[in-house]
Design a protein around this motif. Structure first.
Motif, PDB file in Angstrom:
ATOM      1  N   UNK A   1      16.094 -41.005  85.296  1.00  0.00           N
ATOM      2  CA  UNK A   1      17.531 -40.771  84.674  1.00  0.00           C
ATOM      3  C   UNK A   1      17.528 -39.265  84.837  1.00  0.00           C
ATOM      4  N   UNK A   2      18.521 -38.856  84.193  1.00  0.00           N
ATOM      5  CA  UNK A   2      18.893 -37.513  83.849  1.00  0.00           C
ATOM      6  C   UNK A   2      18.638 -37.171  82.555  1.00  0.00           C
ATOM      7  N   UNK A   3      17.617 -36.139  82.141  1.00  0.00           N
ATOM      8  CA  UNK A   3      17.394 -36.207  80.798  1.00  0.00           C
ATOM      9  C   UNK A   3      17.923 -34.835  80.229  1.00  0.00           C
ATOM     10  N   UNK A   4      18.669 -35.091  79.110  1.00  0.00           N
ATOM     11  CA  UNK A   4      19.272 -33.924  78.436  1.00  0.00           C
ATOM     12  C   UNK A   4      18.734 -33.621  77.112  1.00  0.00           C
ATOM     13  N   UNK A   5      18.672 -32.238  76.860  1.00  0.00           N
ATOM     14  CA  UNK A   5      18.164 -31.683  75.635  1.00  0.00           C
ATOM     15  C   UNK A   5      19.282 -31.467  74.671  1.00  0.00           C
ATOM     16  N   UNK A   6      19.269 -31.961  73.441  1.00  0.00           N
ATOM     17  CA  UNK A   6      20.369 -31.710  72.504  1.00  0.00           C
ATOM     18  C   UNK A   6      19.730 -31.046  71.043  1.00  0.00           C
ATOM     19  N   UNK A   7      20.713 -30.486  70.639  1.00  0.00           N
ATOM     20  CA  UNK A   7      20.354 -29.504  69.382  1.00  0.00           C
ATOM     21  C   UNK A   7      21.678 -29.794  68.472  1.00  0.00           C
ATOM     22  N   UNK A   8      21.131 -30.300  67.201  1.00  0.00           N
ATOM     23  CA  UNK A   8      22.037 -30.205  65.947  1.00  0.00           C
ATOM     24  C   UNK A   8      21.597 -29.339  64.888  1.00  0.00           C
ATOM     25  N   UNK A   9      22.588 -28.663  64.399  1.00  0.00           N
ATOM     26  CA  UNK A   9      22.616 -28.065  63.128  1.00  0.00           C
ATOM     27  C   UNK A   9      23.706 -28.112  62.710  1.00  0.00           C
ATOM     28  N   UNK A  10      24.526 -26.595  62.701  1.00  0.00           N
ATOM     29  CA  UNK A  10      25.909 -26.591  62.235  1.00  0.00           C
ATOM     30  C   UNK A  10      26.768 -27.162  63.216  1.00  0.00           C
ATOM     31  N   UNK A  11      26.379 -27.207  64.409  1.00  0.00           N
ATOM     32  CA  UNK A  11      26.931 -27.868  65.495  1.00  0.00           C
ATOM     33  C   UNK A  11      26.159 -28.759  66.048  1.00  0.00           C
ATOM     34  N   UNK A  12      26.727 -29.088  67.439  1.00  0.00           N
ATOM     35  CA  UNK A  12      25.849 -29.981  68.294  1.00  0.00           C
ATOM     36  C   UNK A  12      26.166 -29.573  69.715  1.00  0.00           C
ATOM     37  N   UNK A  13      24.938 -29.246  70.274  1.00  0.00           N
ATOM     38  CA  UNK A  13      24.877 -28.625  71.734  1.00  0.00           C
ATOM     39  C   UNK A  13      23.804 -29.597  72.792  1.00  0.00           C
ATOM     40  N   UNK A  14      24.256 -29.397  73.973  1.00  0.00           N
ATOM     41  CA  UNK A  14      23.673 -30.124  75.110  1.00  0.00           C
ATOM     42  C   UNK A  14      23.400 -29.372  76.109  1.00  0.00           C
ATOM     43  N   UNK A  15      22.214 -29.532  76.761  1.00  0.00           N
ATOM     44  CA  UNK A  15      21.819 -28.814  78.035  1.00  0.00           C
ATOM     45  C   UNK A  15      22.585 -29.438  79.275  1.00  0.00           C
ATOM     46  N   UNK A  16      22.279 -28.904  80.520  1.00  0.00           N
ATOM     47  CA  UNK A  16      22.889 -29.358  81.508  1.00  0.00           C
ATOM     48  C   UNK A  16      22.248 -30.732  82.232  1.00  0.00           C
ATOM     49  N   UNK A  17      20.860 -30.770  81.683  1.00  0.00           N
ATOM     50  CA  UNK A  17      20.247 -32.037  82.259  1.00  0.00           C
ATOM     51  C   UNK A  17      19.260 -31.719  83.624  1.00  0.00           C
ATOM     52  N   UNK A  18      18.168 -32.302  83.420  1.00  0.00           N
ATOM     53  CA  UNK A  18      17.272 -32.132  84.413  1.00  0.00           C
ATOM     54  C   UNK A  18      16.812 -33.704  84.890  1.00  0.00           C
ATOM     55  N   UNK A  19      16.717 -33.951  86.182  1.00  0.00           N
ATOM     56  CA  UNK A  19      16.742 -35.291  86.747  1.00  0.00           C
ATOM     57  C   UNK A  19      15.293 -35.469  87.008  1.00  0.00           C
ATOM     58  N   UNK A  20      14.850 -36.773  86.745  1.00  0.00           N
ATOM     59  CA  UNK A  20      13.527 -37.239  86.817  1.00  0.00           C
ATOM     60  C   UNK A  20      13.734 -38.604  87.428  1.00  0.00           C
ATOM     61  N   UNK A  21      13.045 -38.629  88.668  1.00  0.00           N
ATOM     62  CA  UNK A  21      13.265 -39.984  89.507  1.00  0.00           C
ATOM     63  C   UNK A  21      11.516 -40.250  89.600  1.00  0.00           C
ATOM     64  N   UNK A  22      11.444 -41.624  89.298  1.00  0.00           N
ATOM     65  CA  UNK A  22      10.098 -42.342  89.444  1.00  0.00           C
ATOM     66  C   UNK A  22      10.460 -43.246  90.542  1.00  0.00           C
ATOM     67  N   UNK A  23       9.490 -43.086  91.510  1.00  0.00           N
ATOM     68  CA  UNK A  23       9.617 -44.146  92.706  1.00  0.00           C
ATOM     69  C   UNK A  23       8.466 -43.955  93.595  1.00  0.00           C
ATOM     70  N   UNK A  24       8.004 -45.095  94.061  1.00  0.00           N
ATOM     71  CA  UNK A  24       6.943 -45.172  94.993  1.00  0.00           C
ATOM     72  C   UNK A  24       7.492 -45.117  96.607  1.00  0.00           C
TER      73      UNK A  24
END
Length: 117
Positions: free
Chosen positions: A94-117
């Motif tokens: 999946x693409x993994x996203x960081x999120x921060x919640x305080x007085x607002x709600x913010x997201x990062x741009x994401x980093x891709x994780x691929x698990x495959x043989x």
């Protein structure tokens, strides 16, 4: 301006590990004030919560699918949150996203994780 910058994604084989990092900057308050989370979004699926770590006491929650394999942590001095992912499975791809919640709600741009043989 708040920025969340994820890193650490990549291509790994099943059973291997990765550690994601999310470096935060631009917050109005101390980083320790914010609830930090990791979400992921697989192709064709909705974004889902993977893990969350609260602000002061550090209470932690995990999705059932990652319990026992993933560990979320934070370093308030470095304004960084981590996700240690062990025993990765193809369904963790999946693409993994960081999120921060305080007085607002913010997201990062994401980093891709691929698990495959």
């Amino acid at each position: 301006q708040v920025q969340l910058v994820e890193s650490g994604g990549g291509l790994v084989q099943p059973g291997e590990s990765l550690k994601l990092s999310c470096a935060a900057s631009g917050f109005s308050f101390s980083f320790s004030f914010y609830v930090m989370s990791w979400y992921r979004q697989a192709p064709g699926s909705e974004r889902e919560l993977v893990a969350r770590i609260a602000n002061d006491k550090g209470a932690i929650n995990y999705a059932d699918s990652v319990k026992g394999r993933f560990t979320i942590s934070r370093d308030n001095a470095k304004a960084t949150v981590y996700l240690q992912m062990n025993n990765l499975k193809p369904e963790d791809t999946a693409v993994y996203y960081c999120n921060a919640v305080g007085i607002g709600n913010w997201w990062g741009q994401g980093t891709r994780v691929t698990v495959s043989s």
